[in-house]
Design an enzyme around this catalytic site. Structure first.
Site, PDB file in Angstrom:
ATOM      1  N   LYS A   1       0.826  -1.217   0.000  1.00 38.22           N
ATOM      2  CA  LYS A   1       0.000   0.000   0.000  1.00 38.22           C
ATOM      3  C   LYS A   1       0.863   1.271   0.000  1.00 38.22           C
ATOM      4  O   LYS A   1       0.656   2.182  -0.796  1.00 38.22           O
ATOM      5  CB  LYS A   1      -0.934   0.035   1.229  1.00 38.22           C
ATOM      6  CG  LYS A   1      -1.827  -1.172   1.387  1.00 38.22           C
ATOM      7  CD  LYS A   1      -2.687  -1.089   2.642  1.00 38.22           C
ATOM      8  CE  LYS A   1      -1.924  -1.130   3.952  1.00 38.22           C
ATOM      9  NZ  LYS A   1      -1.218  -2.402   4.248  1.00 38.22           N
TER      10      LYS A   1
ATOM     11  N   ARG B   1      -0.214  -9.218  13.711  1.00 46.03           N
ATOM     12  CA  ARG B   1      -0.854  -8.187  12.874  1.00 46.03           C
ATOM     13  C   ARG B   1      -1.741  -8.801  11.798  1.00 46.03           C
ATOM     14  O   ARG B   1      -2.756  -8.231  11.420  1.00 46.03           O
ATOM     15  CB  ARG B   1       0.214  -7.286  12.252  1.00 46.03           C
ATOM     16  CG  ARG B   1       0.771  -6.317  13.289  1.00 46.03           C
ATOM     17  CD  ARG B   1       1.327  -5.087  12.687  1.00 46.03           C
ATOM     18  NE  ARG B   1       2.482  -5.372  11.875  1.00 46.03           N
ATOM     19  CZ  ARG B   1       2.803  -4.686  10.802  1.00 46.03           C
ATOM     20  NH1 ARG B   1       2.039  -3.696  10.401  1.00 46.03           N
ATOM     21  NH2 ARG B   1       3.886  -4.992  10.135  1.00 46.03           N
TER      22      ARG B   1
ATOM     23  N   ARG C   1      11.470  -5.746   4.664  1.00 43.15           N
ATOM     24  CA  ARG C   1      11.176  -4.302   4.574  1.00 43.15           C
ATOM     25  C   ARG C   1      12.179  -3.485   5.385  1.00 43.15           C
ATOM     26  O   ARG C   1      12.493  -3.796   6.529  1.00 43.15           O
ATOM     27  CB  ARG C   1       9.757  -4.026   5.092  1.00 43.15           C
ATOM     28  CG  ARG C   1       9.453  -2.544   5.243  1.00 43.15           C
ATOM     29  CD  ARG C   1       7.982  -2.214   5.215  1.00 43.15           C
ATOM     30  NE  ARG C   1       7.177  -2.895   6.201  1.00 43.15           N
ATOM     31  CZ  ARG C   1       5.842  -2.859   6.214  1.00 43.15           C
ATOM     32  NH1 ARG C   1       5.163  -2.181   5.323  1.00 43.15           N
ATOM     33  NH2 ARG C   1       5.165  -3.518   7.144  1.00 43.15           N
TER      34      ARG C   1
ATOM     35  N   ARG D   1      11.322  -2.165  11.131  1.00 43.95           N
ATOM     36  CA  ARG D   1      10.279  -1.764  12.073  1.00 43.95           C
ATOM     37  C   ARG D   1      10.094  -2.856  13.127  1.00 43.95           C
ATOM     38  O   ARG D   1      10.123  -4.038  12.801  1.00 43.95           O
ATOM     39  CB  ARG D   1       8.960  -1.543  11.328  1.00 43.95           C
ATOM     40  CG  ARG D   1       8.879  -0.201  10.653  1.00 43.95           C
ATOM     41  CD  ARG D   1       7.730  -0.087   9.677  1.00 43.95           C
ATOM     42  NE  ARG D   1       6.456  -0.634  10.119  1.00 43.95           N
ATOM     43  CZ  ARG D   1       5.347  -0.638   9.389  1.00 43.95           C
ATOM     44  NH1 ARG D   1       5.356  -0.109   8.174  1.00 43.95           N
ATOM     45  NH2 ARG D   1       4.231  -1.159   9.839  1.00 43.95           N
TER      46      ARG D   1
ATOM     47  N   ARG E   1      -9.373   1.013   9.021  1.00 44.16           N
ATOM     48  CA  ARG E   1      -8.992  -0.351   9.362  1.00 44.16           C
ATOM     49  C   ARG E   1     -10.054  -1.030  10.229  1.00 44.16           C
ATOM     50  O   ARG E   1      -9.871  -2.180  10.617  1.00 44.16           O
ATOM     51  CB  ARG E   1      -7.673  -0.323  10.156  1.00 44.16           C
ATOM     52  CG  ARG E   1      -6.435  -0.573   9.308  1.00 44.16           C
ATOM     53  CD  ARG E   1      -5.239  -0.424  10.226  1.00 44.16           C
ATOM     54  NE  ARG E   1      -4.098  -1.160   9.784  1.00 44.16           N
ATOM     55  CZ  ARG E   1      -3.073  -0.625   9.116  1.00 44.16           C
ATOM     56  NH1 ARG E   1      -3.085   0.636   8.779  1.00 44.16           N
ATOM     57  NH2 ARG E   1      -2.038  -1.370   8.795  1.00 44.16           N
TER      58      ARG E   1
HETATM   59  P1  ADP Z   1       2.239  -1.870   3.204  1.00 45.59           P
HETATM   60  O1  ADP Z   1       2.237  -0.368   3.200  1.00 45.59           O
HETATM   61  O2  ADP Z   1       1.002  -2.445   2.578  1.00 45.59           O
HETATM   62  O3  ADP Z   1       2.496  -2.454   4.539  1.00 45.59           O
HETATM   63  P2  ADP Z   1       4.785  -1.614   1.760  1.00 45.59           P
HETATM   64  O4  ADP Z   1       4.476  -0.736   0.606  1.00 45.59           O
HETATM   65  O5  ADP Z   1       5.521  -1.032   2.895  1.00 45.59           O
HETATM   66  O6  ADP Z   1       3.430  -2.354   2.249  1.00 45.59           O
HETATM   67  O7  ADP Z   1       5.575  -2.886   1.185  1.00 45.59           O
HETATM   68  C1  ADP Z   1       6.038  -3.911   2.055  1.00 45.59           C
HETATM   69  C2  ADP Z   1       7.438  -4.362   1.580  1.00 45.59           C
HETATM   70  O8  ADP Z   1       7.323  -5.046   0.345  1.00 45.59           O
HETATM   71  C3  ADP Z   1       8.393  -3.206   1.346  1.00 45.59           C
HETATM   72  O9  ADP Z   1       9.675  -3.629   1.715  1.00 45.59           O
HETATM   73  C4  ADP Z   1       8.319  -2.959  -0.167  1.00 45.59           C
HETATM   74  O10 ADP Z   1       9.541  -2.464  -0.681  1.00 45.59           O
HETATM   75  C5  ADP Z   1       8.001  -4.354  -0.697  1.00 45.59           C
HETATM   76  N1  ADP Z   1       7.093  -4.363  -1.840  1.00 45.59           N
HETATM   77  C6  ADP Z   1       6.044  -3.529  -2.078  1.00 45.59           C
HETATM   78  N2  ADP Z   1       5.407  -3.857  -3.216  1.00 45.59           N
HETATM   79  C7  ADP Z   1       6.059  -4.950  -3.720  1.00 45.59           C
HETATM   80  C8  ADP Z   1       5.891  -5.773  -4.892  1.00 45.59           C
HETATM   81  N3  ADP Z   1       4.909  -5.533  -5.747  1.00 45.59           N
HETATM   82  N4  ADP Z   1       6.750  -6.797  -5.063  1.00 45.59           N
HETATM   83  C9  ADP Z   1       7.739  -7.052  -4.171  1.00 45.59           C
HETATM   84  N5  ADP Z   1       7.954  -6.322  -3.057  1.00 45.59           N
HETATM   85  C10 ADP Z   1       7.133  -5.276  -2.830  1.00 45.59           C
HETATM   86  P1  ADP Z   2       1.432  -1.709   7.425  1.00 45.10           P
HETATM   87  O1  ADP Z   2       2.163  -0.827   6.451  1.00 45.10           O
HETATM   88  O2  ADP Z   2       2.265  -2.852   7.839  1.00 45.10           O
HETATM   89  O3  ADP Z   2       0.066  -2.098   6.926  1.00 45.10           O
HETATM   90  P2  ADP Z   2       0.995   0.708   8.940  1.00 45.10           P
HETATM   91  O4  ADP Z   2       2.281   1.401   8.801  1.00 45.10           O
HETATM   92  O5  ADP Z   2      -0.110   1.148   8.047  1.00 45.10           O
HETATM   93  O6  ADP Z   2       1.229  -0.865   8.751  1.00 45.10           O
HETATM   94  O7  ADP Z   2       0.484   0.775  10.433  1.00 45.10           O
HETATM   95  C1  ADP Z   2       1.343   0.486  11.503  1.00 45.10           C
HETATM   96  C2  ADP Z   2       0.555   0.486  12.803  1.00 45.10           C
HETATM   97  O8  ADP Z   2      -0.036   1.776  13.019  1.00 45.10           O
HETATM   98  C3  ADP Z   2      -0.615  -0.489  12.873  1.00 45.10           C
HETATM   99  O9  ADP Z   2      -0.209  -1.803  13.199  1.00 45.10           O
HETATM  100  C4  ADP Z   2      -1.455   0.162  13.972  1.00 45.10           C
HETATM  101  O10 ADP Z   2      -0.896  -0.057  15.242  1.00 45.10           O
HETATM  102  C5  ADP Z   2      -1.301   1.650  13.652  1.00 45.10           C
HETATM  103  N1  ADP Z   2      -2.349   2.087  12.703  1.00 45.10           N
HETATM  104  C6  ADP Z   2      -2.160   2.518  11.433  1.00 45.10           C
HETATM  105  N2  ADP Z   2      -3.327   2.839  10.849  1.00 45.10           N
HETATM  106  C7  ADP Z   2      -4.296   2.601  11.781  1.00 45.10           C
HETATM  107  C8  ADP Z   2      -5.712   2.703  11.780  1.00 45.10           C
HETATM  108  N3  ADP Z   2      -6.390   3.135  10.692  1.00 45.10           N
HETATM  109  N4  ADP Z   2      -6.381   2.366  12.903  1.00 45.10           N
HETATM  110  C9  ADP Z   2      -5.721   1.936  14.001  1.00 45.10           C
HETATM  111  N5  ADP Z   2      -4.389   1.786  14.069  1.00 45.10           N
HETATM  112  C10 ADP Z   2      -3.666   2.118  12.966  1.00 45.10           C
END
Ligand code: ADP
Ligand code: ADP
Length: 215
Positions: free
Chosen positions: A13, A172, A128, A161, A89
């Protein structure tokens, strides 16, 4: 233009939100990044609680999260549109968002759901790397920085992280199934979800997002 990106942790995302924000000139709002900033140097009881909750991999309470988003989307950089990355969420968050947008007569253009296999999610989270200052996200294998361990933009040290460590990662995913999966059903009821194959490369996923938006 208002876009929502929903999907399990590690689905891609944040990576796509950044690209979309550049492509369409709209604001990128990551609630995760906002909470990471709040918990970086926790002083107040609330900031300390946010840090604890995030480290465990649980969700921050709805009232806190909603208040933060409500303030954020009022800022001038959101006038042309915004991408919500990681919000809503929970179903109460989705309901409040609908009301907020209704009040300002702004429609929700797309709710994108990133579909990614569990195995790939684990691999993406395990590799990541995060730059706390620039908020850039890298991956050890799929998106490595030019110089190992350093951010291309700021040169700062990249970190893993806390909530990407194996135990929090598993937790998670279960939080996502319990609390966020119902959000998908909420948008499905009114046929607002656009499902997206998140298994392709970063470029492939970006191309399919843009194709959908430019239709
Ligand atoms: P999210 O915001 O949904 O948690 P991220 O954008 O941070 O996901 O991506 C999670 C990890 O996967 C990061 O290290 C990113 O560089 C990698 N990543 C994101 N999209 C892809 C993809 N299409 N293929 C492989 N790795 C990806
Ligand atoms: P990921 O990229 O792995 O999906 P995020 O960076 O979006 O994770 O979120 C990290 C953490 O921040 C979540 O595990 C939660 O603790 C908090 N968080 C983020 N967005 C929300 C939300 N919309 N509601 C509640 N907690 C949130």
């Amino acid at each position: 233009m208002i876009l929502l990106l929903i999907g399990p942790p590690g689905a891609g995302k944040g990576t796509q939100a950044l690209r979309l924000a550049n492509q369409y000139g709209i604001a990128h709002i990551s609630t995760g990044d906002m909470f990471r900033d709040i918990s970086k140097n926790p002083q107040t009881a609330l900031e300390k609680e946010v840090k604890e909750i995030m480290t465990r991999g649980d969700l921050i309470p709805d009232d806190v999260t909603i208040g933060l988003v409500e303030e954020r989307i009022k800022r001038p950089d959101c006038e042309k549109g915004f991408i919500l990355d990681g919000f809503p969420r929970t179903v109460p968050q989705a309901e409040v968002l609908d009301k907020m947008l209704e009040n300002v007569h702004k429609p929700l253009d797309y709710v994108f759901l990133f579909e990614v296999d569990d195995e790939a999610l684990v691999e993406r989270k395990a590799g990541r790397l995060f730059a706390p200052q620039s908020k850039r996200v890298y991956h050890k294998t799929y998106n490595p920085p030019k110089e190992p361990g350093k951010c291309d933009e700021t040169g700062e040290n990249l970190i893993q992280r806390d909530d990407d460590k194996p135990e929090a990662t598993r937790h998670r995913l279960s939080v996502y199934q319990k609390q966020t999966a119902p959000v998908i059903a909420y948008y499905d009821e009114t046929k607002r979800i656009t499902r997206l194959d998140g298994m392709g490369s970063m470029d492939e996923v970006f191309t399919s997002l843009c194709e959908e938006i430019d239709k």
